[in-house]
Design a protein around this motif. Structure first.
Motif, PDB file in Angstrom:
ATOM      1  N   THR A  27      11.356  50.919  -3.074  1.00  0.00           N
ATOM      2  CA  THR A  27      11.503  49.625  -3.322  1.00  0.00           C
ATOM      3  C   THR A  27       9.834  49.049  -2.302  1.00  0.00           C
ATOM      4  OG1 THR A  27      12.802  49.187  -4.232  1.00  0.00           O
ATOM      5  CG2 THR A  27      11.472  47.699  -3.869  1.00  0.00           C
ATOM      6  N   PHE A  46      10.859  43.912  -8.819  1.00  0.00           N
ATOM      7  CA  PHE A  46      10.696  45.943  -8.647  1.00  0.00           C
ATOM      8  C   PHE A  46      11.950  45.966 -10.071  1.00  0.00           C
ATOM      9  CE2 PHE A  46       7.766  44.554  -5.962  1.00  0.00           C
ATOM     10  CZ  PHE A  46       6.230  46.453  -6.165  1.00  0.00           C
ATOM     11  N   GLU A  47      12.045  47.074 -10.103  1.00  0.00           N
ATOM     12  CA  GLU A  47      13.539  47.928 -11.383  1.00  0.00           C
ATOM     13  C   GLU A  47      13.303  48.809 -10.318  1.00  0.00           C
ATOM     14  OE1 GLU A  47      15.823  46.025 -12.962  1.00  0.00           O
ATOM     15  OE2 GLU A  47      14.548  44.163 -12.955  1.00  0.00           O
ATOM     16  N   THR A  48      14.491  48.965  -9.534  1.00  0.00           N
ATOM     17  CA  THR A  48      14.687  50.659  -8.645  1.00  0.00           C
ATOM     18  C   THR A  48      15.871  50.949  -9.204  1.00  0.00           C
ATOM     19  OG1 THR A  48      13.502  49.716  -7.119  1.00  0.00           O
ATOM     20  CG2 THR A  48      14.844  51.371  -6.910  1.00  0.00           C
ATOM     21  N   SER A 103      10.764  53.641  -8.128  1.00  0.00           N
ATOM     22  CA  SER A 103      11.005  51.855  -8.430  1.00  0.00           C
ATOM     23  C   SER A 103       9.715  51.671  -9.053  1.00  0.00           C
ATOM     24  CB  SER A 103      10.786  51.150  -7.053  1.00  0.00           C
ATOM     25  OG  SER A 103      10.664  49.815  -6.978  1.00  0.00           O
ATOM     26  N   HIS A 146      17.061  45.719  -8.306  1.00  0.00           N
ATOM     27  CA  HIS A 146      16.750  44.187  -8.201  1.00  0.00           C
ATOM     28  C   HIS A 146      15.722  43.776  -7.196  1.00  0.00           C
ATOM     29  CE1 HIS A 146      13.743  41.716 -10.566  1.00  0.00           C
ATOM     30  NE2 HIS A 146      14.230  40.968 -10.353  1.00  0.00           N
ATOM     31  N   ALA A 177      17.727  52.727  -2.061  1.00  0.00           N
ATOM     32  CA  ALA A 177      16.790  52.231  -2.907  1.00  0.00           C
ATOM     33  C   ALA A 177      15.606  51.140  -1.857  1.00  0.00           C
ATOM     34  CB  ALA A 177      17.653  50.739  -3.294  1.00  0.00           C
TER      35      ALA A 177
END
Length: 307
Positions: A232, A282-284, A270, A298, A228
């Motif tokens: 990101t 960012f949302e991943t 992401s 997040h 993640a």
């Protein structure tokens, strides 16, 4: 009930990364991991992703040990949420030390907090982990395993900082996707391939590898942290201009399902949900091809001039 052993079981990903763990007392542990060029990102830097496996032990073990010390109960637990807040930059060499303590536990859930420091004692990260009980099979405290750990391949290269300083961030990530720029040792270790990149959005994929498996045959939670944070960071890179850099300030992950090892391809995405001059959010997600979500994260990322 005192814990007599000074050792704690280290699973395959932990041994692959060189993680060490010792019980400090009935409610705290000390976790170590060496860092170096074999764990650099595409910029030649150590990041949270470099020590993702370390976070699984540092944020999950203390509360479990506290429960055992007080009740004698050793249920199987997994992290359901991890928050990492970063402070001083991660070192490029040496050993990180995490001192983790139990903050709370009951019959079904627990919370641990861990300060991660470099060899000079400076704080590099603070971790808070929430774990949940998923079974009543006792965990083996102090058990050793003879399971073979795969050898690491020769580390892949990273880009010289002077080269990256002359390129817009989107060109850097596009170069990684086409193979004209190196993806870096850590992405190589994960087998991560960038499949699409545009400003503020990166998509990637990888297949779970043998070294990633925990004792129940799933991708270890710390490896998911690494996945993640890497994607990101690449999404953040697409927002940088010439002579700019980025730094993840904090990231929070919800672990929803566990990918199997071996298992199907994991799709990573992401996307910037807010992008200012100095800070971006960012949302991943990490998903299966059928849309099943494994991890939702997040992150807040600082955009800054290169030193």
């Amino acid at each position: 009930m005192a814990i007599e052993t000074a050792q704690f079981t280290v699973d395959r990903p932990g041994r692959f990364m060189g993680v060490g763990i010792e019980v400090a007392d009935d409610a705290s542990v000390s976790v170590t991991q060496p860092v170096g060029p074999h764990l650099f990102d595409h910029r030649g830097q150590t990041t949270l992703a470099s020590v993702g496996v370390f976070t699984d032990f540092a944020a999950g073990a203390p509360a479990g040990l506290a429960r055992f010390a007080e009740t004698g109960d050793r249920p199987q637990t997994v992290l359901s949420h991890l928050t990492a807040t970063l402070a001083h930059p991660f070192p490029t060499s040496g050993t990180l030390v995490g001192h983790g303590s139990s903050l709370f536990f009951d019959e079904s859930t627990a919370v641990s907090g861990t300060d991660v420091r470099n060899e000079q004692g400076a704080l590099v990260a603070h971790l808070v982990g929430r774990s949940i009980v998923v079974g009543r099979t006792p965990m083996e405290v102090g058990a050793e395993t003879s399971e073979a750990v795969p050898e690491r391949d020769e580390p892949e290269p990273w880009s010289d900082a002077a080269i990256l300083a002359e390129l817009p961030g989107l060109d850097i990530v596009t170069g990684i996707s086409t193979g004209t720029l190196p993806r870096g040792p850590l992405a190589g270790l994960l087998g991560l391939e960038v499949t699409a990149a545009e400003r503020g959005v990166v998509q990637a994929r990888l297949s779970p590898r043998e070294w990633m498996a925990n004792v129940i045959g799933s991708v270890q939670g710390g490896v998911l942290v690494s996945m993640a944070e890497v994607v990101t960071g690449l999404a953040a890179q697409t927002l940088t201009g010439i002579d700019q850099d980025y730094r993840v300030l904090e990231i929070g992950l919800d672990y929803l399902r566990s990918p199997a090892v071996p298992g199907p391809v994991i799709e990573l995405r992401s996307e910037a949900v807010r992008a200012g001059r100095r800070l971006a959010s960012f949302e991943t997600t990490l998903c299966a091809a059928d849309g099943t979500v494994y991890v939702r994260a997040h992150a807040n990322v600082q955009l800054l001039s290169r030193a």
